[in-house]
Design an enzyme around this catalytic site. Sequence first.
Site, PDB file in Angstrom:
ATOM      1  N   CYS A 298       0.797  -1.232   0.000  1.00  0.00           N
ATOM      2  CA  CYS A 298       0.000   0.000   0.000  1.00  0.00           C
ATOM      3  C   CYS A 298       0.827   1.278   0.000  1.00  0.00           C
ATOM      4  O   CYS A 298       0.775   2.052  -0.944  1.00  0.00           O
ATOM      5  CB  CYS A 298      -0.921   0.002   1.223  1.00  0.00           C
ATOM      6  SG  CYS A 298      -2.110  -1.335   1.165  1.00  0.00           S
TER       7      CYS A 298
HETATM    8  N1  LIG Z   1      -2.803  -6.093   1.823  1.00  0.00           N
HETATM    9  C1  LIG Z   1      -3.169  -5.018   2.481  1.00  0.00           C
HETATM   10  O1  LIG Z   1      -2.738  -4.787   3.613  1.00  0.00           O
HETATM   11  C2  LIG Z   1      -4.144  -4.033   1.886  1.00  0.00           C
HETATM   12  C3  LIG Z   1      -4.722  -3.071   2.744  1.00  0.00           C
HETATM   13  C4  LIG Z   1      -5.619  -2.170   2.217  1.00  0.00           C
HETATM   14  C5  LIG Z   1      -5.923  -2.201   0.852  1.00  0.00           C
HETATM   15  N2  LIG Z   1      -5.341  -3.115   0.028  1.00  0.00           N
HETATM   16  C6  LIG Z   1      -5.711  -3.110  -1.385  1.00  0.00           C
HETATM   17  O2  LIG Z   1      -6.609  -4.189  -1.630  1.00  0.00           O
HETATM   18  C7  LIG Z   1      -6.408  -4.728  -2.928  1.00  0.00           C
HETATM   19  C8  LIG Z   1      -6.087  -6.207  -2.818  1.00  0.00           C
HETATM   20  O3  LIG Z   1      -4.878  -6.353  -2.093  1.00  0.00           O
HETATM   21  P1  LIG Z   1      -4.419  -7.730  -1.470  1.00  0.00           P
HETATM   22  O4  LIG Z   1      -3.293  -7.401  -0.552  1.00  0.00           O
HETATM   23  O5  LIG Z   1      -5.572  -8.493  -0.955  1.00  0.00           O
HETATM   24  O6  LIG Z   1      -3.845  -8.441  -2.786  1.00  0.00           O
HETATM   25  P2  LIG Z   1      -3.491 -10.008  -2.925  1.00  0.00           P
HETATM   26  O7  LIG Z   1      -2.521 -10.084  -4.034  1.00  0.00           O
HETATM   27  O8  LIG Z   1      -3.169 -10.581  -1.601  1.00  0.00           O
HETATM   28  O9  LIG Z   1      -4.879 -10.633  -3.374  1.00  0.00           O
HETATM   29  C9  LIG Z   1      -5.492 -10.344  -4.590  1.00  0.00           C
HETATM   30  C10 LIG Z   1      -6.135 -11.612  -5.108  1.00  0.00           C
HETATM   31  O10 LIG Z   1      -6.853 -11.290  -6.309  1.00  0.00           O
HETATM   32  C11 LIG Z   1      -6.697 -12.394  -7.191  1.00  0.00           C
HETATM   33  N3  LIG Z   1      -6.995 -11.939  -8.551  1.00  0.00           N
HETATM   34  C12 LIG Z   1      -6.201 -11.261  -9.398  1.00  0.00           C
HETATM   35  N4  LIG Z   1      -6.869 -11.006 -10.537  1.00  0.00           N
HETATM   36  C13 LIG Z   1      -8.102 -11.554 -10.388  1.00  0.00           C
HETATM   37  C14 LIG Z   1      -9.238 -11.628 -11.239  1.00  0.00           C
HETATM   38  N5  LIG Z   1      -9.260 -11.063 -12.442  1.00  0.00           N
HETATM   39  N6  LIG Z   1     -10.318 -12.284 -10.777  1.00  0.00           N
HETATM   40  C15 LIG Z   1     -10.321 -12.855  -9.554  1.00  0.00           C
HETATM   41  N7  LIG Z   1      -9.268 -12.804  -8.700  1.00  0.00           N
HETATM   42  C16 LIG Z   1      -8.180 -12.154  -9.128  1.00  0.00           C
HETATM   43  C17 LIG Z   1      -5.269 -12.847  -6.976  1.00  0.00           C
HETATM   44  O11 LIG Z   1      -5.103 -14.169  -7.428  1.00  0.00           O
HETATM   45  C18 LIG Z   1      -5.150 -12.706  -5.457  1.00  0.00           C
HETATM   46  O12 LIG Z   1      -5.505 -13.887  -4.796  1.00  0.00           O
HETATM   47  C19 LIG Z   1      -5.293  -3.885  -3.555  1.00  0.00           C
HETATM   48  O13 LIG Z   1      -5.865  -2.837  -4.274  1.00  0.00           O
HETATM   49  C20 LIG Z   1      -4.558  -3.322  -2.340  1.00  0.00           C
HETATM   50  O14 LIG Z   1      -3.898  -2.113  -2.635  1.00  0.00           O
HETATM   51  C21 LIG Z   1      -4.470  -4.036   0.536  1.00  0.00           C
END
Ligand SMILES: NC(=O)c1ccc[n+]([C@@H]2O[C@H](COP(=O)([O-])OP(=O)(O)OC[C@H]3O[C@@H](n4cnc5c(N)ncnc54)[C@H](O)[C@@H]3O)[C@@H](O)[C@H]2O)c1
Length: 458
Positions: A298
């Site tokens: 992030c």
């Molecule tokens: N990790 C954090 O601490 C956090 C905190 C706040 C916000 N975010 C935001 O949340 C969002 C997700 O982050 P995350 O950390 O969970 O990412 P992540 O990589 O852990 O998880 C994302 C998931 O989406 C899946 N994916 C990708 N393309 C896809 C598609 N077309 N259809 C279905 N699934 C698909 C991936 O396989 C993966 O499992 C991002 O925008 C991130 O910036 C993350």
Amino acid sequence: MRYTSDARKAKSEIIMATAIQSRTANRADILAEKIVSRSARVGIIGLGYVGLPLATEFACAGFHVVGIDVQQSKIDQLRDGHSYVQDVPTEVIHELVTTGQLTATSDFSVVETLDTINICVPTPLRKTKDPDMSYIVTACQEITKYLRPGSLVILESTTYPGTTDELLLPMFEREGMKVGEDFFLCFSPERVDPGNPKFQTSNIPKVVGGITPACTKLGALFYKQAIEKVVPVSSTRVAEMVKLLENTFRMINIGLVNELAIMCDRMGINVWEVIDGAATKPFGFMPFYPGPGLGGHCIPIDPFYLSWKTKQAGIEARFIELAGYINGQMPHFVVDKVQNALNENYTALRGSRVHVLGVAYKRDINDPRESPALDVIHLLMKRGADVSYSDPFIPSIDVEGETLRAEDQHKGVMEADCVVIITDHSGFDYQKVVENSKVIVDTRNALKGYGNPNIVRL
Ligand SMILES: NC(=O)c1ccc[n+]([C@@H]2O[C@H](COP(=O)([O-])OP(=O)(O)OC[C@H]3O[C@@H](n4cnc5c(N)ncnc54)[C@H](O)[C@@H]3O)[C@@H](O)[C@H]2O)c1
């Protein structure tokens, strides 16, 4: 004659408006009723650090939840009742999967059966620091194929202001459905803080903004079923900007304190003591701490979504660019410290053994994404050091195509010419590190309270 035709036109407009109103009211009412009665079928797209805790929360609240992900390995693990996210206990997943409360699939046609859909896919940066919207676009293209009237779609992925109304809305409306009438669209930023035992998905207030008031109302109602406090805002753009303000605030304050650390180093002042002193002020100050650089999914990324967008409006996001530059210098600063510390011992960095303690991007989590440890290790290797690492959470890492495997902490420390603390995991035995290291560069103040001469602080 004219009066009659105008009157007829007005009447038919009233009939049409009433029909739309009642259709809208019906669809919104039906969905609201399903949400409140927990009979709504909930879909979560993207089952990562954000999506899996969210899916779990709604399943625990009594909804039937379907998780959709493109990674078959994640689907398989969930079907086996196994959690791969540290904050979600395997026992909980096992229970939810066994009772059928939570199911997982890679088949998007299940969207046909869903009432609500949360999109939690990645939003990385391209090498040029431009937003990579491909994951959101691909997921939405799949959703549009199967979205049924009366559904609520909420984007949770962090993104630039305007994404929901400029990018998503036309994709869904192209299918002939009208927002606020035939389907409902919101943005709600995710604020999960992995590894935080105090704040988890259910007790972190949830901001939500819809394209229309009906969308906001349904979005808020939905989250209220599983999340303690919901904060509705007036639009999707406000909700998108809320997240970027939060993360930009952090990034810039970390940049400031990193610069202060460099200044203090030059002036022989202990920056940690300075921050502790300032933090005693009961108002108007919030402590931020320096470190080896920014990590995680992030803080190093999200502010660039904002600067990219504002550039299009002719505004340079100067604070963001400056903080990005200073934070990006920190791994170099750390490697210089290692080199200087070794030189003090009449040892050259080239050919020396350097042991890195901790490669996760922050304490007590198993996520190495964007971790500054990767940059520090790469720079050390480039300067000819023989680098090893230990991290109880991360068995191996890839650094510029080379795979390193975690070593035993004690062995790594004993064999090293210099130890560098990059991540201050609470499980490290710091007493032993101090006793057995020739020299230690501590980038996290993990050795606060130790006065040993072999400690070099940031
Ligand atoms: N990790 C954090 O601490 C956090 C905190 C706040 C916000 N975010 C935001 O949340 C969002 C997700 O982050 P995350 O950390 O969970 O990412 P992540 O990589 O852990 O998880 C994302 C998931 O989406 C899946 N994916 C990708 N393309 C896809 C598609 N077309 N259809 C279905 N699934 C698909 C991936 O396989 C993966 O499992 C991002 O925008 C991130 O910036 C993350």
